[in-house]
Design a protein around this motif. Sequence first.
Motif, PDB file in Angstrom:
ATOM      1  N   LEU A   1       0.802  -1.234   0.000  1.00 14.12           N
ATOM      2  CA  LEU A   1       0.000   0.000   0.000  1.00 14.12           C
ATOM      3  C   LEU A   1       0.829   1.275   0.000  1.00 14.12           C
ATOM      4  O   LEU A   1       0.577   2.162  -0.796  1.00 14.12           O
ATOM      5  N   ILE A   2       1.825   1.431   0.866  1.00 15.66           N
ATOM      6  CA  ILE A   2       2.554   2.703   0.943  1.00 15.66           C
ATOM      7  C   ILE A   2       3.888   2.680   0.212  1.00 15.66           C
ATOM      8  O   ILE A   2       4.505   3.712   0.023  1.00 15.66           O
TER       9      ILE A   2
ATOM     10  N   LEU B   1       3.465   4.878  -2.916  1.00 15.58           N
ATOM     11  CA  LEU B   1       2.119   4.314  -2.878  1.00 15.58           C
ATOM     12  C   LEU B   1       2.079   3.154  -3.866  1.00 15.58           C
ATOM     13  O   LEU B   1       2.877   2.232  -3.750  1.00 15.58           O
ATOM     14  N   ASN B   2       1.221   3.174  -4.863  1.00 13.52           N
ATOM     15  CA  ASN B   2       1.181   2.061  -5.815  1.00 13.52           C
ATOM     16  C   ASN B   2       1.883   2.385  -7.131  1.00 13.52           C
ATOM     17  O   ASN B   2       1.707   1.690  -8.118  1.00 13.52           O
TER      18      ASN B   2
END
Length: 69
Positions: free
Chosen positions: A20-21, A52-53
């Motif tokens: 996620l991060i 993030l992604n």
Amino acid sequence: MHPTPSSINPPLPHAPWLPLIGNLHQLGPNRIINQLETWSRTLGRTFEFRLLNRRVLCFSTLEPLLDMF
């Protein structure tokens, strides 16, 4: 059958990231340059990290870019 991009080019070295991060927790505003320099020393002149992604490619010298053109 066409080769996949990963079979043509080996994966780039990358900094370990969290789901996620990504590497956001390692890149505070006061330490981003130091962290990128550390990764460059350990991973080489071309590597990737995640925000993030999003995948971010990092070139620590101009040579890899000049080789492309």
